[in-house]
Design a protein around this motif. Sequence first.
Motif, mmCIF file in Angstrom:
data_model
loop_
_atom_site.group_PDB
_atom_site.id
_atom_site.type_symbol
_atom_site.label_atom_id
_atom_site.label_comp_id
_atom_site.label_asym_id
_atom_site.label_seq_id
_atom_site.Cartn_x
_atom_site.Cartn_y
_atom_site.Cartn_z
ATOM 1 N N SER A 46 0.915 -1.198 -0.006
ATOM 2 C CA SER A 46 0.050 0.050 0.080
ATOM 3 C C SER A 46 0.812 1.216 0.134
ATOM 4 O O SER A 46 1.880 1.142 0.670
ATOM 5 C CB SER A 46 -0.919 -0.047 1.289
ATOM 6 N N ASN A 48 -0.288 4.222 1.082
ATOM 7 C CA ASN A 48 -1.127 4.784 2.121
ATOM 8 C C ASN A 48 -0.198 5.223 3.282
ATOM 9 O O ASN A 48 0.695 4.377 3.716
ATOM 10 C CB ASN A 48 -2.319 4.248 2.735
ATOM 11 N N GLU A 49 -0.328 6.446 3.739
ATOM 12 C CA GLU A 49 0.584 6.869 4.833
ATOM 13 C C GLU A 49 2.125 6.944 4.429
ATOM 14 O O GLU A 49 2.885 6.431 5.194
ATOM 15 C CB GLU A 49 0.242 6.204 6.237
ATOM 16 N N ASP A 68 -2.564 9.902 2.299
ATOM 17 C CA ASP A 68 -2.716 9.817 3.589
ATOM 18 C C ASP A 68 -3.522 8.138 3.920
ATOM 19 O O ASP A 68 -3.535 7.415 2.828
ATOM 20 C CB ASP A 68 -4.124 10.806 3.965
ATOM 21 N N ALA A 69 -4.119 8.055 4.801
ATOM 22 C CA ALA A 69 -4.552 6.692 5.288
ATOM 23 C C ALA A 69 -5.523 6.234 4.362
ATOM 24 O O ALA A 69 -5.735 5.155 4.118
ATOM 25 C CB ALA A 69 -4.956 6.605 6.789
ATOM 26 N N LYS A 70 -6.362 7.245 3.854
ATOM 27 C CA LYS A 70 -7.465 6.770 2.894
ATOM 28 C C LYS A 70 -7.001 6.690 1.267
ATOM 29 O O LYS A 70 -8.035 6.378 0.589
ATOM 30 C CB LYS A 70 -8.681 7.770 2.883
ATOM 31 N N GLY A 71 -5.825 6.987 0.982
ATOM 32 C CA GLY A 71 -5.105 6.930 -0.519
ATOM 33 C C GLY A 71 -5.660 8.375 -0.864
ATOM 34 O O GLY A 71 -5.291 8.461 -2.282
ATOM 35 N N ALA A 72 -5.722 9.435 -0.365
ATOM 36 C CA ALA A 72 -5.739 10.608 -0.980
ATOM 37 C C ALA A 72 -4.084 11.247 -0.933
ATOM 38 O O ALA A 72 -3.755 11.301 0.041
ATOM 39 C CB ALA A 72 -6.815 11.685 -0.348
ATOM 40 N N THR A 86 -6.423 11.038 -5.846
ATOM 41 C CA THR A 86 -6.104 9.616 -5.154
ATOM 42 C C THR A 86 -5.221 8.769 -5.676
ATOM 43 O O THR A 86 -4.552 8.915 -7.004
ATOM 44 C CB THR A 86 -7.492 8.908 -5.466
ATOM 45 N N VAL A 88 -3.704 4.425 -5.595
ATOM 46 C CA VAL A 88 -3.800 3.258 -5.231
ATOM 47 C C VAL A 88 -2.661 2.401 -5.934
ATOM 48 O O VAL A 88 -2.094 2.887 -6.903
ATOM 49 C CB VAL A 88 -5.174 2.610 -5.907
#
Length: 141
Positions: A46, A48-49, A68-72, A86, A88
Amino acid sequence: MRVLICLTAAIALCACSKTATAPPSVDNGAEAANTAAPAAPAALASINETSWEFTDNKTHKPIQESVDAKGAYIAVSGKEHIDHGTAVMKDGKACFTSAMDKQGEVCWTDPKVAVGESGETTSDKGEKLTVKRVAYTPLTM
């Protein structure tokens, strides 16, 4: 703007890497030789973060990008907002979709580096970028 988005994607690819060492080898049981060699960092599961630094190939501006943690993701140069959207992981690549243009998804190879290390990433369009993974720092617009 397209290059900036691609660069941002490259930076995000480098999260969650780890290093390992090989166990010592023994020469016919006579002498033990400590030949521990570090293994290549693990691929990102991932992005993320994670946070990244790089220099934009077109504008030559230093960029910091965080996912960030949500993938933004958000990309800034100093106090200037450069891009956001976004991010991924897909098929071992970091894929970014900017909310600021209609370019669509841009994917970058995983440079497989740990925090504090630099590596090269390549976009699906063949663009190369050197990125440095840094400690995660949340960014805001």
